[in-house]
Scaffold this active site. Structure first.
Site, PDB file in Angstrom:
ATOM      1  N   ARG A  68       0.855  -1.163   0.151  1.00 35.56           N
ATOM      2  CA  ARG A  68       0.042   0.099   0.132  1.00 35.56           C
ATOM      3  C   ARG A  68       0.819   1.180   0.096  1.00 35.56           C
ATOM      4  O   ARG A  68       0.514   2.164  -0.570  1.00 35.56           O
ATOM      5  CB  ARG A  68      -0.990   0.045   1.109  1.00 35.56           C
ATOM      6  N   LYS A 105      -2.724   6.784   1.428  1.00 38.95           N
ATOM      7  CA  LYS A 105      -2.556   7.026   2.763  1.00 38.95           C
ATOM      8  C   LYS A 105      -1.562   8.238   2.852  1.00 38.95           C
ATOM      9  O   LYS A 105      -0.421   8.297   3.463  1.00 38.95           O
ATOM     10  CB  LYS A 105      -1.933   5.822   3.476  1.00 38.95           C
ATOM     11  N   GLU A 126     -16.328   5.757   4.791  1.00 37.68           N
ATOM     12  CA  GLU A 126     -15.472   5.448   5.896  1.00 37.68           C
ATOM     13  C   GLU A 126     -15.888   6.029   7.068  1.00 37.68           C
ATOM     14  O   GLU A 126     -16.642   6.901   7.223  1.00 37.68           O
ATOM     15  CB  GLU A 126     -14.021   6.303   5.742  1.00 37.68           C
TER      16      GLU A 126
HETATM   17  N1  PLP Z   1      -9.384   4.147   6.553  1.00 36.59           N
HETATM   18  C1  PLP Z   1      -8.453   5.164   6.868  1.00 36.59           C
HETATM   19  C2  PLP Z   1      -8.862   6.484   6.407  1.00 36.59           C
HETATM   20  C3  PLP Z   1      -7.393   4.749   7.775  1.00 36.59           C
HETATM   21  O1  PLP Z   1      -6.522   5.693   8.056  1.00 36.59           O
HETATM   22  C4  PLP Z   1      -7.166   3.694   8.047  1.00 36.59           C
HETATM   23  C5  PLP Z   1      -5.942   3.190   8.797  1.00 36.59           C
HETATM   24  O2  PLP Z   1      -4.955   2.769   8.156  1.00 36.59           O
HETATM   25  C6  PLP Z   1      -8.011   2.467   7.851  1.00 36.59           C
HETATM   26  C7  PLP Z   1      -9.143   2.887   6.945  1.00 36.59           C
HETATM   27  C8  PLP Z   1      -7.773   1.141   8.063  1.00 36.59           C
HETATM   28  O3  PLP Z   1      -6.846   0.618   7.304  1.00 36.59           O
HETATM   29  P1  PLP Z   1      -5.747  -0.584   7.899  1.00 36.59           P
HETATM   30  O4  PLP Z   1      -7.004  -1.681   8.193  1.00 36.59           O
HETATM   31  O5  PLP Z   1      -5.068  -1.046   6.889  1.00 36.59           O
HETATM   32  O6  PLP Z   1      -5.214   0.193   9.170  1.00 36.59           O
HETATM   33  C1  COI Z   2      -4.249   3.125  11.432  1.00 39.17           C
HETATM   34  O1  COI Z   2      -5.144   2.453  11.805  1.00 39.17           O
HETATM   35  O2  COI Z   2      -3.088   2.776  11.475  1.00 39.17           O
HETATM   36  C2  COI Z   2      -4.449   4.608  11.294  1.00 39.17           C
HETATM   37  O3  COI Z   2      -3.910   4.940  10.292  1.00 39.17           O
HETATM   38  C3  COI Z   2      -5.246   5.410  12.075  1.00 39.17           C
HETATM   39  C4  COI Z   2      -4.376   6.592  12.356  1.00 39.17           C
HETATM   40  C5  COI Z   2      -4.624   7.569  11.290  1.00 39.17           C
HETATM   41  C6  COI Z   2      -4.708   6.948  13.469  1.00 39.17           C
END
Ligand code: PLP
Ligand code: COI
Length: 341
Positions: free
Chosen positions: A83, A185, A221
């Site tokens: 990612r 991200k 989201e």
């Molecule tokens: N959506 C957003 C906007 C996020 O910042 C995150 C965190 O990383 C997620 C979803 C969840 O993603 P992940 O499960 O890869 O941590």
């Molecule tokens: C995560 O779940 O790793 C996120 O990125 C959330 C964070 C922005 C606090």
């Protein structure tokens, strides 16, 4: 050798703490330097760095887990590396090779091993990899130099309450544009989310839900986490959209729901005025883990799912399966777990 650190693991929330070591590598003249660990948590960068002015940067989030036998493991770090590739590509930054990314995460977890919370506390070591554009530059164009770094800190629940449900409100603001940077991200997405978040908290909610930016009819989201719902006939449903962040936790849950819990699964549109189809709902992400959604406030009405005080049975099963794998108590699908020591 392990030295005990004086931390009350059960009281940890999601707050910065300086741990002893972080990894840093610099990109210049087309290549990354040999990464190294440093005790210095300050960066000395040009005042004209494109990360500071134009948001040319991206970050990741993953965790190290202490298992019952005392060892330490990472959950799907290859997915975070992939990612980060996508995020770097979207804002024209050089990509960090997958092996370098995983090696950096392992080095940081190992160097700060005393800060990996003990098994059974529920707490974990959160790793924060990031890439920033640095060096002298003033035009809106890619930076001449970059820094890749990974630091870490022990964390507890992101939303107060852990597995207790929390309520969310629907924001009128958009988190991302239809063909913008929502799936990457990158920091700009988060800067724009601070005001809607604060407004939600002031109204007494844990965070806000963003709808799709084009029609404002579909859930995208839940703050910094993805949404999932469980229909009355036990289907695990999660929104599909090019402007949401592809959550690694969400894709893991889709797999586990189908292959470990025998549920039907689908990634599809989730309409904000059709919440009645769900018996349970939750937010999922690395920081949020699985946070049950008690209710969603939309047009001044609170739609309650399973309960405002208790986690629903399927959400609990998903949580136990996911956390069981992450903490080493449940057999993981091939390649999901990377041992650190
Ligand atoms: N959506 C957003 C906007 C996020 O910042 C995150 C965190 O990383 C997620 C979803 C969840 O993603 P992940 O499960 O890869 O941590
Ligand atoms: C995560 O779940 O790793 C996120 O990125 C959330 C964070 C922005 C606090």
């Amino acid at each position: 050798m392990s030295t005990p650190v004086n931390i009350d693991w059960s009281k940890l929330g999601f707050a910065y703490m300086k741990t002893p070591y972080r990894y840093i590598s610099r990109w210049k003249d087309g290549q990354w330097s040999q990464g190294e660990l440093t005790e210095d948590n300050q960066l000395h960068i040009s005042e004209s760095s494109s990360a500071l002015h134009y948001g040319q940067q991206c970050f990741e989030g993953l965790k190290a887990y202490r298992t019952k036998d005392g060892s330490v493991q990472l959950f799907r770090p290859d997915q975070n590396a992939k990612r980060m590739h996508q995020s770097c590509a979207r804002v024209l930054m050089p990509q960090v090779p997958e092996e370098m990314f995983i090696d950096a995460c392992k080095q940081v977890a190992t160097a700060n091993i005393d800060y990996v919370p003990p098994y059974g506390t529920g707490a974990t070591l959160y790793l924060r990899p990031f890439v920033i554009g640095v060096g002298d530059n003033i035009g809106v164009k890619p930076a001449p130099e970059y820094i890749f770094s990974v630091f870490c800190l022990p964390v507890g629940p992101y939303f107060k309450g852990g597995l207790s449900p929390v309520n969310f409100t629907v924001s009128d603001y958009d988190r991302a544009a239809p063909y913008g940077t929502g799936a990457a991200k990158v920091g700009g997405n988060y800067a724009g989310s601070m005001m809607p978040h604060e407004e939600a908290v002031e109204k007494g909610f844990a965070d806000c839900i963003y709808l799709d930016p084009l029609t404002h009819t579909k859930i995208e989201e839940v703050g910094a986490a993805n949404f999932f719902g469980i229909t009355k006939d036990n289907e695990f449903v999660t929104p599909k959209s090019p402007s949401i962040l592809p959550s690694i936790t969400k894709y893991s849950l889709l797999y586990l729901a189908e292959n470990y819990l025998d549920m039907k699964v689908s990634e599809r549109d989730v309409y904000i005025d059709k919440l009645d189809e769900f018996a349970e709902a939750g937010a999922c992400g690395t920081a949020a883990v699985i946070t049950p959604i008690g209710g969603i406030d939309y047009k001044d009405k609170l739609h309650v799912f399973y309960s405002e005080t208790e986690v629903g049975p399927m959400t609990k099963k998903l949580y136990d399966t996911l956390c069981g794998i992450q903490f080493g108590d449940v057999d993981a699908p091939e390649g999901w777990i990377v041992k650190v020591d």
